[in-house]
Scaffold this active site. Sequence first.
Site, PDB file in Angstrom:
ATOM      1  N   ARG A 123       0.840  -1.210   0.000  1.00  0.00           N
ATOM      2  CA  ARG A 123       0.000   0.000   0.000  1.00  0.00           C
ATOM      3  C   ARG A 123       0.871   1.256   0.000  1.00  0.00           C
ATOM      4  O   ARG A 123       0.602   2.208  -0.741  1.00  0.00           O
ATOM      5  CB  ARG A 123      -0.920  -0.037   1.216  1.00  0.00           C
ATOM      6  CG  ARG A 123      -1.806   1.177   1.412  1.00  0.00           C
ATOM      7  CD  ARG A 123      -2.805   0.904   2.538  1.00  0.00           C
ATOM      8  NE  ARG A 123      -3.346   2.110   3.138  1.00  0.00           N
ATOM      9  CZ  ARG A 123      -4.394   2.782   2.675  1.00  0.00           C
ATOM     10  NH1 ARG A 123      -5.018   2.363   1.595  1.00  0.00           N
ATOM     11  NH2 ARG A 123      -4.838   3.866   3.293  1.00  0.00           N
ATOM     12  N   TYR A 175       4.188  10.630   2.102  1.00  0.00           N
ATOM     13  CA  TYR A 175       4.810  10.069   0.903  1.00  0.00           C
ATOM     14  C   TYR A 175       5.619  11.107   0.141  1.00  0.00           C
ATOM     15  O   TYR A 175       6.448  10.752  -0.701  1.00  0.00           O
ATOM     16  CB  TYR A 175       3.741   9.431   0.007  1.00  0.00           C
ATOM     17  CG  TYR A 175       3.017   8.318   0.728  1.00  0.00           C
ATOM     18  CD1 TYR A 175       3.677   7.136   1.055  1.00  0.00           C
ATOM     19  CD2 TYR A 175       1.696   8.464   1.135  1.00  0.00           C
ATOM     20  CE1 TYR A 175       3.029   6.124   1.751  1.00  0.00           C
ATOM     21  CE2 TYR A 175       1.043   7.456   1.838  1.00  0.00           C
ATOM     22  CZ  TYR A 175       1.717   6.299   2.137  1.00  0.00           C
ATOM     23  OH  TYR A 175       1.080   5.305   2.841  1.00  0.00           O
TER      24      TYR A 175
END
Length: 295
Positions: A240, A272
């Site tokens: 993920r 991220y």
Amino acid sequence: MHPNILIDLGGGSAMTLLRKKMIGDMQLHHFSQSTQKSYEMSVFKLAKYYCISPDKISEDQLKDYILYLINERSLKWSSINTITAGLRFFYRKTLGREDLALSIPLRKNPSPLPEIFSPDELVSLFSCVRNVKQRVMLMTAYAGGLRISELIKLKVSDIDGKRMMIRIENGKGAKDRYTILSSRLLEELRSYWKIYRPGYWLFTNKKTKRHITKTVPRRAFDQAKGRAGIKKKVTFHSLRHSFATHMLEAGVDIRTIQVLMGHSSIGSTAVYLHIAKKNLGSAKSPLDLLYVPDQ
């Protein structure tokens, strides 16, 4: 031992009534089943530790118990935070004891950046599974950015080949959402369907006819990782993380990724930005901007 088993911890029927009230309080707050079980177990283990009903436990005993978890059990911060969250809820909402709830300290979790698969590592991982079913499970988790709890509960009807979307029903926080369906994954799913002919659930346990448990994809992942010789500290959930990071590196905007991931807060997705090679690789050190003569 599970708290559903009635056990006399010194509280007798009072313990049972407290448990029922706590379950009702959690249901009113729309907690997921996993959160309810986790919170209930936190209170149960506290009561078992002292062998008395949890409403009879003092502030000092609460603090001593948390110190026991830290010093003797050596639990991770994340585990302790889950336990203390359950205890705070019980004392604040079920007993109305704000004084005891406030006596349970908040611990700040360290926030290590997640490990990410490289494209070559993903190819190796998918190539090292034992069968088509395991391959499709891992590919689906990566291609859609799914949590393992979402993967195992996918239904055949959740795969929308016309709109090229995957429907995730009752995800984290009891929310529904859609994520993208890759054309490559659709091909893999069609091949999988021809071999296994799943009925209602996309990934079915042959014996129970129910959906598979988390153990199945987790074991498939660990075995494939070992055969692929991947040494990084990656887990099933890293699929993920890799989905989000690779999407960001491909130029997808962070708001779109937030929606696909099902994050309530953009802050959860922003992590991220710290990992994506596109952002870090294009940055230059200020030293490179200086002219420093060679010695």
